[in-house]
Structure formats: C-alpha cells, structure tokens
Design a protein around this motif. Structure first.
Motif, PDB file in Angstrom:
ATOM      1  N   LYS A  20       0.842  -1.188   0.000  1.00 26.12           N
ATOM      2  CA  LYS A  20       0.000   0.000   0.000  1.00 26.12           C
ATOM      3  C   LYS A  20       0.885   1.249   0.000  1.00 26.12           C
ATOM      4  N   PHE A  78       1.819   4.953   0.890  1.00 20.90           N
ATOM      5  CA  PHE A  78       1.412   5.824   1.990  1.00 20.90           C
ATOM      6  C   PHE A  78       2.374   6.982   2.166  1.00 20.90           C
ATOM      7  N   GLU A 135       4.540  10.170   4.147  1.00 19.09           N
ATOM      8  CA  GLU A 135       5.536  10.201   5.215  1.00 19.09           C
ATOM      9  C   GLU A 135       4.861  10.342   6.581  1.00 19.09           C
ATOM     10  N   ARG A 136       3.795  11.169   6.609  1.00 21.63           N
ATOM     11  CA  ARG A 136       3.086  11.374   7.876  1.00 21.63           C
ATOM     12  C   ARG A 136       2.399  10.073   8.328  1.00 21.63           C
ATOM     13  N   VAL A 151       2.366   4.997  11.690  1.00 21.25           N
ATOM     14  CA  VAL A 151       2.528   3.540  11.767  1.00 21.25           C
ATOM     15  C   VAL A 151       3.597   3.193  12.808  1.00 21.25           C
ATOM     16  N   LEU A 209      13.920   7.744   0.915  1.00 16.85           N
ATOM     17  CA  LEU A 209      13.392   6.764   1.876  1.00 16.85           C
ATOM     18  C   LEU A 209      13.664   5.352   1.355  1.00 16.85           C
ATOM     19  N   LEU A 262      11.630  -0.379   3.490  1.00 20.92           N
ATOM     20  CA  LEU A 262      10.876  -0.004   4.696  1.00 20.92           C
ATOM     21  C   LEU A 262       9.667   0.883   4.397  1.00 20.92           C
ATOM     22  N   HIS A 263       9.705   1.586   3.252  1.00 23.66           N
ATOM     23  CA  HIS A 263       8.602   2.505   2.961  1.00 23.66           C
ATOM     24  C   HIS A 263       7.418   1.762   2.330  1.00 23.66           C
ATOM     25  N   ALA A 264       6.939   0.768   3.061  1.00 28.70           N
ATOM     26  CA  ALA A 264       5.745   0.016   2.670  1.00 28.70           C
ATOM     27  C   ALA A 264       5.062  -0.326   3.990  1.00 28.70           C
ATOM     28  N   GLN A 265       3.764  -0.092   4.058  1.00 31.43           N
ATOM     29  CA  GLN A 265       3.080  -0.116   5.352  1.00 31.43           C
ATOM     30  C   GLN A 265       3.348  -1.365   6.203  1.00 31.43           C
ATOM     31  N   LEU A 325       6.974  -1.811   7.300  1.00 32.64           N
ATOM     32  CA  LEU A 325       7.332  -0.824   8.326  1.00 32.64           C
ATOM     33  C   LEU A 325       6.696  -1.202   9.671  1.00 32.64           C
ATOM     34  N   PHE A 355      16.464   1.081   9.887  1.00 36.60           N
ATOM     35  CA  PHE A 355      15.313   1.738  10.515  1.00 36.60           C
ATOM     36  C   PHE A 355      15.706   3.137  10.997  1.00 36.60           C
ATOM     37  N   TYR A 357      16.001   5.353   8.119  1.00 34.13           N
ATOM     38  CA  TYR A 357      14.665   5.643   7.576  1.00 34.13           C
ATOM     39  C   TYR A 357      13.997   6.759   8.379  1.00 34.13           C
ATOM     40  N   VAL A 358      14.073   6.640   9.710  1.00 34.42           N
ATOM     41  CA  VAL A 358      13.456   7.655  10.585  1.00 34.42           C
ATOM     42  C   VAL A 358      14.142   9.013  10.372  1.00 34.42           C
ATOM     43  N   LEU A 383      12.944  10.369   7.173  1.00 34.71           N
ATOM     44  CA  LEU A 383      11.540  10.774   7.328  1.00 34.71           C
ATOM     45  C   LEU A 383      11.441  12.175   7.925  1.00 34.71           C
ATOM     46  N   TYR A 400      11.335  15.148   5.657  1.00 35.59           N
ATOM     47  CA  TYR A 400      10.058  15.414   4.988  1.00 35.59           C
ATOM     48  C   TYR A 400       9.058  16.085   5.932  1.00 35.59           C
ATOM     49  N   LEU A 401       9.230  15.798   7.237  1.00 35.94           N
ATOM     50  CA  LEU A 401       8.221  16.248   8.191  1.00 35.94           C
ATOM     51  C   LEU A 401       8.581  17.560   8.887  1.00 35.94           C
ATOM     52  N   GLU A 408       4.978  16.653   1.695  1.00 38.14           N
ATOM     53  CA  GLU A 408       4.799  15.208   1.790  1.00 38.14           C
ATOM     54  C   GLU A 408       4.481  14.639   0.419  1.00 38.14           C
ATOM     55  N   GLY A 409       4.820  13.419   0.199  1.00 37.76           N
ATOM     56  CA  GLY A 409       4.481  12.806  -1.065  1.00 37.76           C
ATOM     57  C   GLY A 409       4.653  11.339  -1.040  1.00 37.76           C
TER      58      GLY A 409
END
Lengths: 197, 99
Positions: free
Chosen positions: A3, A5, A7-8, A13, B5, B9-12, B15, B81, B84-85, B88, B91-92, B98-99
């Motif tokens: 899926k 998704f 960054e937020r 998650v 990213l 890891l950037h898959a629900q 992650l 990990f 990745y954080v 992340l 972006y935040l 965000e994208g």
C-alpha cells in the motif's frame, strides 16, 4: 499487495506499532506480590517458631515453601510469555538481574553456617534492596527504587543491632519490614500503574 | 534537503513489522499477525522480503508439538530503521512537503 502511503502516515505507523509492544509496568506486579508474600510468611513463620516452638536450627524450615513459589512463578511466566507472543528487552534484562540475584542468594545461604545467620540474613536484606533498586531503575519506577533504598537502610540497622545485641529475632523483624517496604508496597503501586516503559 | 526513503521499509506492512521488532527481543509470527492486522499470506511474503534484505532473522522451531516462527531484527535492520526515521524527519520538518 503493497500500500502506498505518505511520510506522515508512515510516522503514525511507527508510533502505533511501538506503543503495541511497550512493557506495561503492572506486568511485574504478580511476581513482586508472589515472592513478597511468600518471603513475608516464611520469615514471620520462622519468627513465631523461634519464639514459641523450635530452636534456630529448625526454625528456618518455613523457607522450604520458596522452591514451590519458584515453580509457580516459572509456570505463570512461561504461560504469560507464550500468550504475549514476544519477549521485550525489559523481560530480558529482568531475567539477567534476577538470575544474578538467585546466584548471590544461594552463595549467602551456603555460607550461612560459616558466617552466622545474623550476618547472612542482613546480607539478604541488602540483596533484596539490590533486586528492587535495579528493577526500579530498569522500569523507571520510583516506588521500587525507594523500596530498594529502604531495604539498604534496614540492612544497616540490622548491622547495628547485630553488633549491639546479636539478637537474631531483631534481624528477622527487620527482614520482614524490608520485604514489606521493598516488595509488597511497590507491588501494590505496580499493580495500580497504567504506565509503560 | 530531502533524503531518499528506503523502499524496503517505505511500505506499510514491512514498516509495521520492523517498528514492532525494534522494541522487542523477538516476536512470534502470531503476535505480528495480531498486531499488524495483516493476512497470514501477506505477512509471510513481507517477512520473506525483509529477511532477504537482511533486516530480520527468522527462526522456525517446534514448541509443544506446534511449529513456532519467531522473528528478530538484525543490526542491519536497526541501522536501516534509524536511517529511515532520519530521512523521514527531513520530509516532516516545518515547510517540508509530503508525497
């Protein structure tokens, strides 16, 4: 299927998953209550036997309930771990801490006849303090830390009385007090705690 | 400056798995199934991908006559990990998109 998704969402998650496996403080309440009550009844029983029935040589028999408590605790923790489905870092560190505690306790008990039971029981009071103080540090739980400190203070008091009167009964009373202050009272607060670590 | 990213890891679900494993020593397949809400098949596939990437270690054994699969994160997984954080966060940050 993967899926997409944002960054937020990905941050959400991570936060949600971490909260699912955090160690709940009240998980430890059962062990502290069980061991605290068993040790309290054993020492109270020893004191009563010593006062009214037996000599010092036989009064310690009340402690023979402890291996049974160990078995009960082992079964409880095994089934709890199986149900939980994971072992946390806190479980791991607590395992090491209490294994070290048991080794040291056995050493004191083996050396008891040589060093004298007054000294041995004083060291056990201090050892209870080590167990609860370090557990409190690991769990970041102040009642356990203060419980550990109270046990050490009682160990110093026991040392003082040991030199002053050499009364074994006083050491037993101080041991009972240390069990209340370092196990049973913190266990009560642990059970009520809703915090995680 | 946005950092890339890690696509592993950037898959629900992946992650979710790695986030859970970061906080525990090891976790059973059933715990991961319950915590993530995934289907058994999809969870197996994603665990396989993480294993192939070297991010997790999978052990299979028998306990009380039942097969028990447990997963634990590897040091490569921990590093990935953390990276990745860190990525992340770029972006935040306020003003980031965000994208």
């Amino acid at each position: 299927m993967e899926k997409e998704f944002t960054e937020r969402e990905s941050l959400a998650v991570i936060t949600e998953m971490i909260s699912k496996s955090r160690y709940r403080l009240n998980e430890s309440a059962f062990d502290f209550t069980l061991w605290g009550l068993a040790a309290f009844f054993a020492v109270s029983g020893q004191l009563i036997l010593l006062q009214f029935v037996a000599t010092q040589a036989y009064s310690w028999y009340t402690w023979s309930i402890m291996p049974l408590v160990g078995i009960a605790s082992g079964i409880y923790n095994y089934s709890k771990g199986k149900k939980k489905g994971y072992s946390s870092h806190v479980d791991h560190m607590m395992g090491y801490l209490w294994s070290a505690f048991i080794v040291f306790l056995l050493l004191i008990l083996i050396n008891g006849p040589k060093i004298g039971w007054n000294v041995a029981y004083t060291l056990i009071i201090a050892l209870y303090g080590v167990g609860t103080f370090c557990s409190g540090g690991l769990l970041k739980f102040n009642p356990l830390i203060w419980g550990g400190i109270s046990a050490w203070i009682l160990a110093f008091v026991a040392t003082y009385f040991s030199y002053k009167t050499d009364s074994f009964e006083i050491t037993l009373i101080l041991l009972a007090l240390s069990i209340i202050s370092s196990y049973l009272i913190p266990a009560y607060f642990l059970k009520k705690s809703k915090d995680h670590v | 400056m946005y950092k890339e990213l890690d696509p592993i890891l950037h898959a629900q679900l992946r992650l979710q798995i790695v986030s859970l494993l970061m906080t525990v020593e090891e976790a059973s397949f059933n715990f991961l199934l319950e915590a993530t809400g995934a289907t058994r098949g999809n969870l197996s596939i994603q665990i396989g991908k993480l294993k192939d990437a070297g991010y997790i270690k999978v052990s299979k054994q028998f306990k009380d006559n039942y097969p028990l699969t447990t997963c634990e994160i590897t040091s490569a997984g921990r590093k990935a990990f953390s990276a990745y954080v860190e990525a992340l966060q770029t972006y935040l940050k306020p003003g980031g998109s965000e994208g």
